[in-house]
Design a protein around this motif. Structure first.
Motif, short mmCIF file in Angstrom:
data_model
loop_
_atom_site.label_atom_id
_atom_site.label_comp_id
_atom_site.label_asym_id
_atom_site.label_seq_id
_atom_site.Cartn_x
_atom_site.Cartn_y
_atom_site.Cartn_z
N MET A 32 0.85 -1.20 0.00
CA MET A 32 0.00 0.00 0.00
C MET A 32 0.89 1.25 0.00
N ALA A 33 0.52 2.21 -0.83
CA ALA A 33 1.29 3.45 -0.92
C ALA A 33 1.22 4.21 0.41
N ARG A 34 2.33 4.80 0.78
CA ARG A 34 2.34 5.62 1.99
C ARG A 34 2.30 7.09 1.61
N ALA A 35 1.92 7.93 2.53
CA ALA A 35 1.87 9.37 2.28
C ALA A 35 3.28 9.93 2.20
N GLU A 36 3.51 10.83 1.24
CA GLU A 36 4.80 11.50 1.05
C GLU A 36 4.55 13.00 1.06
N SER A 37 5.36 13.72 1.81
CA SER A 37 5.21 15.17 1.88
C SER A 37 6.38 15.85 1.18
N ILE A 38 6.07 16.88 0.41
CA ILE A 38 7.05 17.65 -0.35
C ILE A 38 7.00 19.10 0.13
N TYR A 39 8.17 19.67 0.35
CA TYR A 39 8.28 21.10 0.68
C TYR A 39 9.00 21.77 -0.48
N VAL A 40 8.41 22.83 -1.03
CA VAL A 40 9.00 23.51 -2.19
C VAL A 40 9.20 24.99 -1.92
N VAL A 41 10.33 25.50 -2.38
CA VAL A 41 10.62 26.93 -2.40
C VAL A 41 11.13 27.26 -3.79
N ALA A 42 11.27 28.54 -4.08
CA ALA A 42 11.83 28.97 -5.36
C ALA A 42 12.43 30.36 -5.20
N PRO A 92 5.21 29.01 -4.70
CA PRO A 92 5.36 29.43 -3.30
C PRO A 92 5.68 30.91 -3.13
N GLY A 93 6.03 31.60 -4.24
CA GLY A 93 6.40 33.00 -4.14
C GLY A 93 7.80 33.17 -3.59
N SER A 94 8.23 34.42 -3.47
CA SER A 94 9.57 34.68 -2.96
C SER A 94 9.65 36.07 -2.34
N ALA A 95 10.32 36.13 -1.19
CA ALA A 95 10.64 37.40 -0.54
C ALA A 95 12.07 37.30 -0.02
N TYR A 96 12.95 36.74 -0.84
CA TYR A 96 14.31 36.38 -0.38
C TYR A 96 15.08 37.56 0.19
N SER A 97 14.87 38.77 -0.34
CA SER A 97 15.67 39.92 0.10
C SER A 97 15.35 40.35 1.52
N THR A 98 14.23 39.87 2.06
CA THR A 98 13.86 40.18 3.44
C THR A 98 14.36 39.12 4.42
N ALA A 132 5.85 26.02 0.32
CA ALA A 132 4.57 25.32 0.30
C ALA A 132 4.82 23.85 0.61
N ILE A 133 3.86 23.24 1.27
CA ILE A 133 3.93 21.82 1.60
C ILE A 133 2.74 21.11 0.94
N ALA A 134 3.03 20.01 0.28
CA ALA A 134 1.96 19.20 -0.30
C ALA A 134 2.18 17.75 0.13
N GLN A 140 -0.43 23.45 1.81
CA GLN A 140 -0.42 24.64 2.64
C GLN A 140 0.74 25.55 2.24
N LEU A 141 0.46 26.84 2.13
CA LEU A 141 1.51 27.82 1.93
C LEU A 141 2.07 28.21 3.31
#
Length: 317
Positions: free
Chosen positions: A1-11, A288-294, A300-302, A313-314
């Motif tokens: 049975m497939a298990r849940a996998e969570s991904i966190y993404v930034v850009a 996910p957007g970006s505010a890197y200079s701050t 975001a997590i999926a 979730q963002l």
């Protein structure tokens, strides 16, 4: 049975060291299995720290001349430069004059500093992630020079998925870094028909029996994840009725690919101000957007299971 996998993404972290460190800490903090940078690792400016004959070091930051006299003050100045995604470069007055006089030499020095910084980042990633089971995947974006691929190839823990499908236990991730044409004529830009051709060429690597996640730096056109200020030919912003005119600038080829393939999830970046999530048929698309200079790290997590997105979730770190 497939298990849940969570991904966190930034850009679009654009050389921000604080954002990279937060990214490496994100898996443990959010309890995810896979962490992804959807393009644009490197920064945009070299900031010389010029040492005078009197031992003082000066740097121009945001139009203001800053002076440091002690090693502690110089280190603090360098830290402030890195915080904004820029690259400090110590040099004497003669070396600074050479930078100013020779654009080709300046570009060579800038590339060298960016490459060394990325190597340092990856060494930290290899140290932090070794033995953890956490998967780190990145794709270079349109602003990342071609040297970035070689540097990424040296990492033991960070995988460059640009132009390939990475097979993971519960899903597969197709990565694609180039963007459609921009007014800034950056390194990795292609015409839409070439993006379409290259994405089609990657389909032979896709396992039809495994959930597909797509990570393209450029978002799909016209789905609210690609809205940016409209620019004139001189790069000035178009304003009408006192309001900035906003237009979609994403890739039509990426949108067509997503509509046809219908991956379970697609991850994007490129347009910093278009943070959000939207459905394209059965596909959940996220920027996910970006505010890197701050120093803030937008992400975001999926969570996936059995070919479906259970939740998303963002988040801001």
């Amino acid at each position: 049975m497939a298990r849940a996998e969570s991904i966190y993404v930034v850009a679009d972290i654009h050389g921000s060291e604080v954002c990279w460190r937060k990214f490496l800490n994100s898996a443990k903090f959010y309890g995810v299995d896979t962490i992804v940078v959807a393009g644009d690792l490197t920064g945009k400016a070299l900031v010389p720290l010029v040492e005078g004959t009197d031992g003082r070091v000066q740097a121009r930051i945001a139009g203001r001349l800053q002076t440091a006299r002690t090693e502690a003050e110089i280190a603090e100045l360098e830290a402030r430069i890195r915080f904004n995604g820029f690259y400090p470069y110590r040099c004497d007055e003669r070396s600074y004059a050479a930078l100013d006089a020779d654009p080709a030499h300046r570009d060579e020095v800038f590339t060298g500093v960016m490459a060394q910084t990325l190597q340092d980042w990856l060494a930290l990633a290899d140290e932090r992630l070794h033995g953890t089971g956490i998967r780190a995947i990145v794709i270079p974006g349109n602003d990342d020079g071609w040297y970035v691929d070689d540097v990424l190839g040296e990492s033991a823990e960070v995988v460059n998925s640009d132009g390939r499908v990475v097979q993971l236990p519960e899903f597969q991730l197709l990565g694609f870094g180039p963007s459609n044409r921009t007014p800034w004529h950056t390194t990795r830009e292609l015409d839409e028909d070439e993006i379409e051709r290259q994405l089609a060429g990657l389909e032979v690597q896709i396992d039809p029996d495994k959930p597909l996640v797509v990570a393209t730096h450029v978002p799909p056109h016209g789905v609210t994840l690609d809205v940016a200020p409209k620019l004139r030919d001189d790069l000035s912003i178009v304003i009408e009725g006192g309001e900035t005119v906003m237009v979609p600038v994403g890739s039509t080829a990426v949108r067509s690919f997503l509509e046809r393939r219908q991956p379970v999830l697609s991850l994007h970046g490129h347009i910093h101000e278009s943070r959000g999530a939207v459905r394209i048929g059965r596909t959940l698309a996220i920027n996910p957007g970006s505010a890197y200079s701050t120093g803030a790290l937008f992400g975001a997590i999926a969570t996936l299971k059995g070919g479906k997105v259970l939740s998303h979730q963002l988040v801001t770190g």
